[in-house]
Design an enzyme around this catalytic site. Structure first.
Site, PDB file in Angstrom:
ATOM      1  N   PRO A 141       1.363   8.855   3.025  1.00  0.00           N
ATOM      2  CA  PRO A 141       2.419   9.500   2.239  1.00  0.00           C
ATOM      3  C   PRO A 141       3.759   9.710   2.945  1.00  0.00           C
ATOM      4  CG  PRO A 141       0.859  11.138   3.001  1.00  0.00           C
ATOM      5  CD  PRO A 141       0.318   9.788   3.427  1.00  0.00           C
ATOM      6  N   CYS A 142       4.456   8.624   3.210  1.00  0.00           N
ATOM      7  CA  CYS A 142       5.774   8.736   3.828  1.00  0.00           C
ATOM      8  C   CYS A 142       6.782   9.365   2.869  1.00  0.00           C
ATOM      9  CB  CYS A 142       6.248   7.389   4.347  1.00  0.00           C
ATOM     10  SG  CYS A 142       6.238   6.066   3.144  1.00  0.00           S
TER      11      CYS A 142
END
Length: 177
Positions: A141-142
């Site tokens: 989850p950047c």
């Protein structure tokens, strides 16, 4: 980072409501999630750089477990992923990507917080570069990384996609554990 062997890559187009992603895996795990509504060429170009000369084979059945988890996430029914990943990156990139996976659903962290989490507090810019190289959007989850001042910053999938993902998580983070 490039792999030297000719690993077979399997791909599929995931379509859910207005979302369209190309995803790819090796026999070991997920290696790629494209930008939303991207062209197939994005996957081809990434494959040429990371897995030169490797065959790219469409196989929805092989990618079904990954698609199920991604759709559950987009429905707001999943906040963690159990799928295996087959990271292709430097040790530093992999450390950053692993730190991203530790950011809880519905929360955000700054680039400097990620740098501190991997014990490299002076490497904030390098952390940003590693985040930008994340090949598996959403699942690593950047999108949960924001500027120190709370501003939205660059995202391979575009700021509109980043905003959609953060809003989805904000909306559903209190609806289940």
């Amino acid at each position: 980072m490039v792999t030297n062997n000719k690993t077979t890559l399997y791909w599929a187009l995931l379509t859910f409501e207005d979302w369209h992603f190309y995803i790819a895996s090796t026999s070991k795990g997920l290696v790629y999630v494209s930008s939303q509504n991207s062209a197939f060429e994005e996957l081809i170009e990434w494959t040429k750089k990371r897995f030169p000369e490797s065959p790219l084979i469409e196989n929805n059945k092989k990618l079904e477990p990954y698609m199920v988890e991604l759709i559950q996430y987009l429905e707001g029914k999943r906040k963690t992923f159990t799928m295996p990943f087959d990271y292709v990156g430097t040790p530093f990139q992999i450390a950053v990507w692993n730190a991203l996976c530790d950011i809880p659903y519905g929360q955000t962290k700054s680039y400097s917080e990620i740098a501190n989490a991997i014990n490299k507090p002076a490497a904030v810019r390098a952390v940003g570069t590693a985040i930008g190289a994340n090949p598996v959007l959403i699942t690593v989850p950047c999108h949960r990384v924001i500027g120190k001042n709370g501003s939205l910053t660059g995202y391979r999938g575009g700021l509109a996609m980043k905003t959609q993902l953060l809003e989805l998580e904000k909306r559903t983070s209190t609806s289940y554990e």
